[in-house]
Structures are given as structure tokens and as C-alpha cells.
Motif scaffolding. Structure first.
Motif, PDB file in Angstrom:
ATOM      1  N   ALA A  36      48.850  13.711  19.949  1.00 38.31           N
ATOM      2  CA  ALA A  36      50.080  12.950  19.730  1.00 38.31           C
ATOM      3  C   ALA A  36      50.399  12.058  20.929  1.00 38.31           C
ATOM      4  CB  ALA A  36      51.239  13.906  19.450  1.00 38.31           C
ATOM      5  N   LEU A  37      50.235  12.593  22.136  1.00 39.65           N
ATOM      6  CA  LEU A  37      50.477  11.790  23.338  1.00 39.65           C
ATOM      7  C   LEU A  37      49.493  10.632  23.444  1.00 39.65           C
ATOM      8  CD1 LEU A  37      51.198  14.582  25.986  1.00 39.65           C
ATOM      9  CD2 LEU A  37      52.821  12.879  25.142  1.00 39.65           C
ATOM     10  N   LEU A  38      48.227  10.903  23.145  1.00 32.04           N
ATOM     11  CA  LEU A  38      47.221   9.853  23.235  1.00 32.04           C
ATOM     12  C   LEU A  38      47.452   8.773  22.189  1.00 32.04           C
ATOM     13  CD1 LEU A  38      44.673   8.833  24.584  1.00 32.04           C
ATOM     14  CD2 LEU A  38      43.335  10.246  23.028  1.00 32.04           C
ATOM     15  N   ASP A  39      47.886   9.173  21.003  1.00 32.66           N
ATOM     16  CA  ASP A  39      48.183   8.183  19.960  1.00 32.66           C
ATOM     17  C   ASP A  39      49.344   7.295  20.385  1.00 32.66           C
ATOM     18  OD1 ASP A  39      47.829   7.209  17.120  1.00 32.66           O
ATOM     19  OD2 ASP A  39      49.906   7.908  17.003  1.00 32.66           O
ATOM     20  N   ALA A  40      50.393   7.885  20.951  1.00 30.06           N
ATOM     21  CA  ALA A  40      51.524   7.087  21.433  1.00 30.06           C
ATOM     22  C   ALA A  40      51.105   6.165  22.567  1.00 30.06           C
ATOM     23  CB  ALA A  40      52.650   8.015  21.887  1.00 30.06           C
ATOM     24  N   LEU A  41      50.239   6.658  23.451  1.00 28.44           N
ATOM     25  CA  LEU A  41      49.752   5.822  24.559  1.00 28.44           C
ATOM     26  C   LEU A  41      48.925   4.658  24.046  1.00 28.44           C
ATOM     27  CD1 LEU A  41      49.395   5.322  27.588  1.00 28.44           C
ATOM     28  CD2 LEU A  41      47.458   6.897  27.542  1.00 28.44           C
ATOM     29  N   ASN A  42      48.099   4.895  23.049  1.00 30.35           N
ATOM     30  CA  ASN A  42      47.293   3.806  22.476  1.00 30.35           C
ATOM     31  C   ASN A  42      48.177   2.715  21.882  1.00 30.35           C
ATOM     32  OD1 ASN A  42      44.695   4.739  23.087  1.00 30.35           O
ATOM     33  ND2 ASN A  42      44.662   6.082  21.302  1.00 30.35           N
ATOM     34  N   LYS A  43      49.209   3.115  21.166  1.00 30.21           N
ATOM     35  CA  LYS A  43      50.102   2.135  20.537  1.00 30.21           C
ATOM     36  C   LYS A  43      50.872   1.344  21.586  1.00 30.21           C
ATOM     37  CE  LYS A  43      50.735   4.742  16.247  1.00 30.21           C
ATOM     38  NZ  LYS A  43      51.691   5.462  15.370  1.00 30.21           N
ATOM     39  N   THR A  44      51.364   2.028  22.602  1.00 28.69           N
ATOM     40  CA  THR A  44      52.123   1.338  23.644  1.00 28.69           C
ATOM     41  C   THR A  44      51.227   0.410  24.462  1.00 28.69           C
ATOM     42  OG1 THR A  44      53.472   3.348  23.781  1.00 28.69           O
ATOM     43  CG2 THR A  44      53.808   1.691  25.460  1.00 28.69           C
ATOM     44  N   THR A  45      50.002   0.855  24.735  1.00 29.53           N
ATOM     45  CA  THR A  45      49.056   0.011  25.462  1.00 29.53           C
ATOM     46  C   THR A  45      48.681  -1.227  24.657  1.00 29.53           C
ATOM     47  OG1 THR A  45      48.174   1.978  26.555  1.00 29.53           O
ATOM     48  CG2 THR A  45      46.831  -0.012  26.647  1.00 29.53           C
ATOM     49  N   ALA A  46      48.504  -1.054  23.347  1.00 27.66           N
ATOM     50  CA  ALA A  46      48.208  -2.209  22.491  1.00 27.66           C
ATOM     51  C   ALA A  46      49.372  -3.189  22.472  1.00 27.66           C
ATOM     52  CB  ALA A  46      47.894  -1.730  21.078  1.00 27.66           C
ATOM     53  N   LYS A  88      56.837   2.622  29.986  1.00 30.45           N
ATOM     54  CA  LYS A  88      56.613   3.619  28.936  1.00 30.45           C
ATOM     55  C   LYS A  88      55.151   4.046  28.902  1.00 30.45           C
ATOM     56  CE  LYS A  88      57.594   4.575  24.074  1.00 30.45           C
ATOM     57  NZ  LYS A  88      58.516   5.688  24.389  1.00 30.45           N
ATOM     58  N   SER A  89      54.244   3.100  29.080  1.00 27.39           N
ATOM     59  CA  SER A  89      52.815   3.433  29.102  1.00 27.39           C
ATOM     60  C   SER A  89      52.483   4.340  30.274  1.00 27.39           C
ATOM     61  CB  SER A  89      51.980   2.153  29.178  1.00 27.39           C
ATOM     62  OG  SER A  89      52.206   1.326  28.053  1.00 27.39           O
ATOM     63  N   ALA A 117      38.509   9.176  25.559  1.00 26.46           N
ATOM     64  CA  ALA A 117      39.372   8.164  24.942  1.00 26.46           C
ATOM     65  C   ALA A 117      40.546   7.821  25.861  1.00 26.46           C
ATOM     66  CB  ALA A 117      39.884   8.673  23.593  1.00 26.46           C
ATOM     67  N   PHE A 118      41.090   8.820  26.525  1.00 23.26           N
ATOM     68  CA  PHE A 118      42.198   8.596  27.460  1.00 23.26           C
ATOM     69  C   PHE A 118      41.743   7.754  28.650  1.00 23.26           C
ATOM     70  CE2 PHE A 118      44.537  10.406  31.218  1.00 23.26           C
ATOM     71  CZ  PHE A 118      45.716   9.717  30.996  1.00 23.26           C
ATOM     72  N   SER A 119      40.565   8.044  29.189  1.00 30.07           N
ATOM     73  CA  SER A 119      40.043   7.266  30.320  1.00 30.07           C
ATOM     74  C   SER A 119      39.822   5.811  29.928  1.00 30.07           C
ATOM     75  CB  SER A 119      38.736   7.881  30.816  1.00 30.07           C
ATOM     76  OG  SER A 119      38.925   9.215  31.223  1.00 30.07           O
ATOM     77  N   GLY A 120      39.276   5.575  28.734  1.00 23.94           N
ATOM     78  CA  GLY A 120      39.083   4.205  28.280  1.00 23.94           C
ATOM     79  C   GLY A 120      40.394   3.470  28.089  1.00 23.94           C
ATOM     80  N   CYS A 121      41.409   4.177  27.612  1.00 19.34           N
ATOM     81  CA  CYS A 121      42.725   3.559  27.437  1.00 19.34           C
ATOM     82  C   CYS A 121      43.321   3.149  28.778  1.00 19.34           C
ATOM     83  CB  CYS A 121      43.652   4.537  26.711  1.00 19.34           C
ATOM     84  SG  CYS A 121      45.256   3.837  26.258  1.00 19.34           S
ATOM     85  N   GLY A 138      59.476  -8.338  17.968  1.00 18.10           N
ATOM     86  CA  GLY A 138      59.015  -7.594  16.807  1.00 18.10           C
ATOM     87  C   GLY A 138      57.831  -6.717  17.099  1.00 18.10           C
ATOM     88  N   VAL A 139      56.936  -7.216  17.954  1.00 15.87           N
ATOM     89  CA  VAL A 139      55.767  -6.422  18.326  1.00 15.87           C
ATOM     90  C   VAL A 139      56.144  -5.305  19.281  1.00 15.87           C
ATOM     91  CG1 VAL A 139      53.492  -6.517  19.364  1.00 15.87           C
ATOM     92  CG2 VAL A 139      54.293  -8.406  17.971  1.00 15.87           C
ATOM     93  N   ALA A 140      56.989  -5.618  20.250  1.00 19.20           N
ATOM     94  CA  ALA A 140      57.370  -4.611  21.235  1.00 19.20           C
ATOM     95  C   ALA A 140      58.165  -3.477  20.611  1.00 19.20           C
ATOM     96  CB  ALA A 140      58.194  -5.265  22.352  1.00 19.20           C
ATOM     97  N   ALA A 141      58.855  -3.757  19.517  1.00 17.20           N
ATOM     98  CA  ALA A 141      59.673  -2.723  18.888  1.00 17.20           C
ATOM     99  C   ALA A 141      58.846  -1.589  18.308  1.00 17.20           C
ATOM    100  CB  ALA A 141      60.524  -3.341  17.776  1.00 17.20           C
ATOM    101  N   ARG A 142      57.546  -1.811  18.093  1.00 18.56           N
ATOM    102  CA  ARG A 142      56.711  -0.732  17.576  1.00 18.56           C
ATOM    103  C   ARG A 142      56.540   0.374  18.593  1.00 18.56           C
ATOM    104  NH1 ARG A 142      52.268  -4.993  15.919  1.00 18.56           N
ATOM    105  NH2 ARG A 142      53.284  -6.006  14.171  1.00 18.56           N
ATOM    106  N   ALA A 143      56.558   0.026  19.856  1.00 23.97           N
ATOM    107  CA  ALA A 143      56.341   1.034  20.887  1.00 23.97           C
ATOM    108  C   ALA A 143      57.607   1.391  21.649  1.00 23.97           C
ATOM    109  CB  ALA A 143      55.287   0.538  21.881  1.00 23.97           C
ATOM    110  N   LEU A 144      58.614   0.518  21.634  1.00 21.96           N
ATOM    111  CA  LEU A 144      59.832   0.759  22.383  1.00 21.96           C
ATOM    112  C   LEU A 144      60.999   0.971  21.441  1.00 21.96           C
ATOM    113  CD1 LEU A 144      59.469  -2.046  25.070  1.00 21.96           C
ATOM    114  CD2 LEU A 144      58.803   0.334  25.251  1.00 21.96           C
ATOM    115  N   SER A 145      61.949   1.745  21.866  1.00 18.56           N
ATOM    116  CA  SER A 145      63.127   1.979  21.059  1.00 18.56           C
ATOM    117  C   SER A 145      64.033   0.769  21.112  1.00 18.56           C
ATOM    118  CB  SER A 145      63.879   3.211  21.572  1.00 18.56           C
ATOM    119  OG  SER A 145      64.315   2.999  22.903  1.00 18.56           O
TER     120      SER A 145
END
Length: 237
Positions: free
Chosen positions: A8-18, A46-47, A81-85, A123-130
Motif C-alpha cells: 500500500a505504501l509503495l503504491d501510494a509512493l508510485n502515484k505521488t512520484t508520477a 508527500k513523496s 521496485a522501491f529502489s527504482g522509484c 487536476g493532476v496533482a489532486a490525484r496524489a494530494l488532498s
């Protein structure tokens, strides 16, 4: 339970990094603004928070000697995957520093580059930020001090990556992927291919053969009509 938390943490990190990667691409373009620079900072913060939490969870899990072989292999895949991110995040941070230096907001005539992106990036930033984190502070301003802070954060990110490699020895080339590269992209095409696989070669080639036969028949009829017309004209003459 720890594995699910790490995922779950890695998925959130991937989305915020993207999200951060997309925002960096707009720096210096027609969508660049004070609001964009602030969103860059908030997304990066956040990342970084997610990166610290993910590193702590994965480090504790990989140091657990009671893990079975299957669980250990799964945590090693998450670690790679975390190291690559983190590598991608560090590269985007360096790109943000270079672009922010080349295109300062306070310049009287700031040249713009054609990034192909127009409009606001909220609009894009809202996917990762509140929604709360996207509120803009009117009295803030993005200047050289922020760029200096970003430079320090880049150094800290490099130290984090180095510290990870020293504490946990998981060579990337030793970790085997669970599926082939690009398998998720081919999942949609595989459904269409499987539905058509039941069709025999004769069935697939049937319509093509029928159309060729029809075209040959029409051509023969036109050719005979032309010959007959030519004969009639010759007799009349």
C-alpha cells in the motif's frame, strides 16, 4: 500484514512520484506559475514522507530472519521496485532544479519552452494530494531560497539511497519478476486474441477468398462486355 502495508505504501509512493514527474514537465512552459511551484514542493514533501515510511517497513521486513523463502522473495521484489522509484524521483528532483534555475518566476521576461502542456496542473496533482494540501498560500513566493532547499533535498535523497544499499543487500539482478515485462499492457489485447483463437484458418480466410472470387467474376463479365461491344462496332463499320 506487513507485506500488505508495504504494498500500500509503495503504491501510494508510485502515484505521488508520477504526479511529481508530470508537474516537473510543465516547469518553464505555458502552464508554469507560482501555484505550480508550490504544488511541486507539496508533492515532493508527500513523496519524501512516503519514501521514509516505505523504507522503514521494508528494512524491518528484510532484516527479519524468520521469513520464509516465498515471503523473502516477495519483499525483495518490493525493495527493488522501491529502489527504482527513488531513482526516478531523484532524477525528477534534479530536473526540477535545473528547470527552476533556467526559468525563474521573478524574471521580467521569462522565456517559455513548448512543453505541449496547457492549463492548470491542479487536476493532476489532486490525484496524489488532498484538497487541503492544494490550497495556495497568498503570502508565499518561490525564489532562490526554495531552489537552495531543493538542492539540499537532492543531496539527502542521494544519501538515503546510499544508506539503503549499505543496510540491505538486495542486488537487483538477483530478483526475478513474477511476470514478463509489459504483461499488463498486453492483458487487454490477449482477451481479443483468445476470442479469435477459436476461429479456424479456413474460417478466417473464407471471406477473403469469397471477395477475390467475386472480383474475378465481375472483371470477367466486364471484359466479355467490352469484347462484345468492340465486335458490334466493327460490324457496323
Amino acid at each position: 500484514m506487513a507485506r500488505e502495508e508495504c504494498k500500500a505504501l509503495l503504491d501510494a509512493l508510485n502515484k505521488t512520484t508520477a504526479c511529481y514527474h508530470h508537474l516537473v514537465l510543465t516547469v518553464g512552459g505555458s502552464a508554469d506559475s507560482q501555484n505550480l511551484r508550490e504544488e511541486l514542493q507539496k508533492t515532493l514533501q508527500k513523496s519524501q514522507g512516503l519514501a521514509v515510511a516505505t523504507r522503514a517497513q521494508l528494512t524491518a521486513a528484510l532484516r527479519d530472519r524468520s521469513l520464509g523463502a516465498e515471503e523473502l522473495a516477495e519483499f525483495e521484489r518490493l525493495w527493488v521496485a522501491f529502489s527504482g522509484c527513488l531513482d526516478l524521483l531523484e532524477a525528477d528532483m534534479r530536473r526540477a532544479l535545473e528547470l527552476g534555475t533556467e526559468f525563474p518566476l521573478r524574471a521580467p521576461r521569462r522565456p517559455l519552452v513548448c512543453t505541449g502542456v496547457a492549463g492548470g496542473p491542479a487536476g493532476v496533482a489532486a490525484r496524489a494530494l488532498s484538497a487541503c494540501s492544494l490550497q495556495r498560500e497568498a503570502d508565499s513566493d518561490f525564489d532562490g531560497a526554495d531552489l537552495g532547499e531543493l538542492e539540499q533535498e537532492i543531496l539527502q535523497m542521494g544519501e538515503m539511497i546510499h544508506d539503503m544499499e549499505m543496510k540491505v543487500n538486495v542486488p537487483r539482478w538477483t530478483v526475478q519478476a513474477r511476470q514478463a515485462a509489459g504483461a499488463e499492457l498486453l492483458s487487454g489485447a490477449s482477451a481479443g486474441a483468445s476470442s479469435a483463437s477459436g476461429m479456424s484458418v479456413e474460417e478466417r480466410s473464407g471471406p477473403c477468398d469469397q471477395s477475390r472470387a467475386l472480383a474475378a467474376t465481375v472483371f470477367s463479365a466486364v471484359l466479355l462486355a467490352a469484347v462484345a461491344l468492340a465486335v458490334c462496332v466493327a460490324k457496323l463499320n
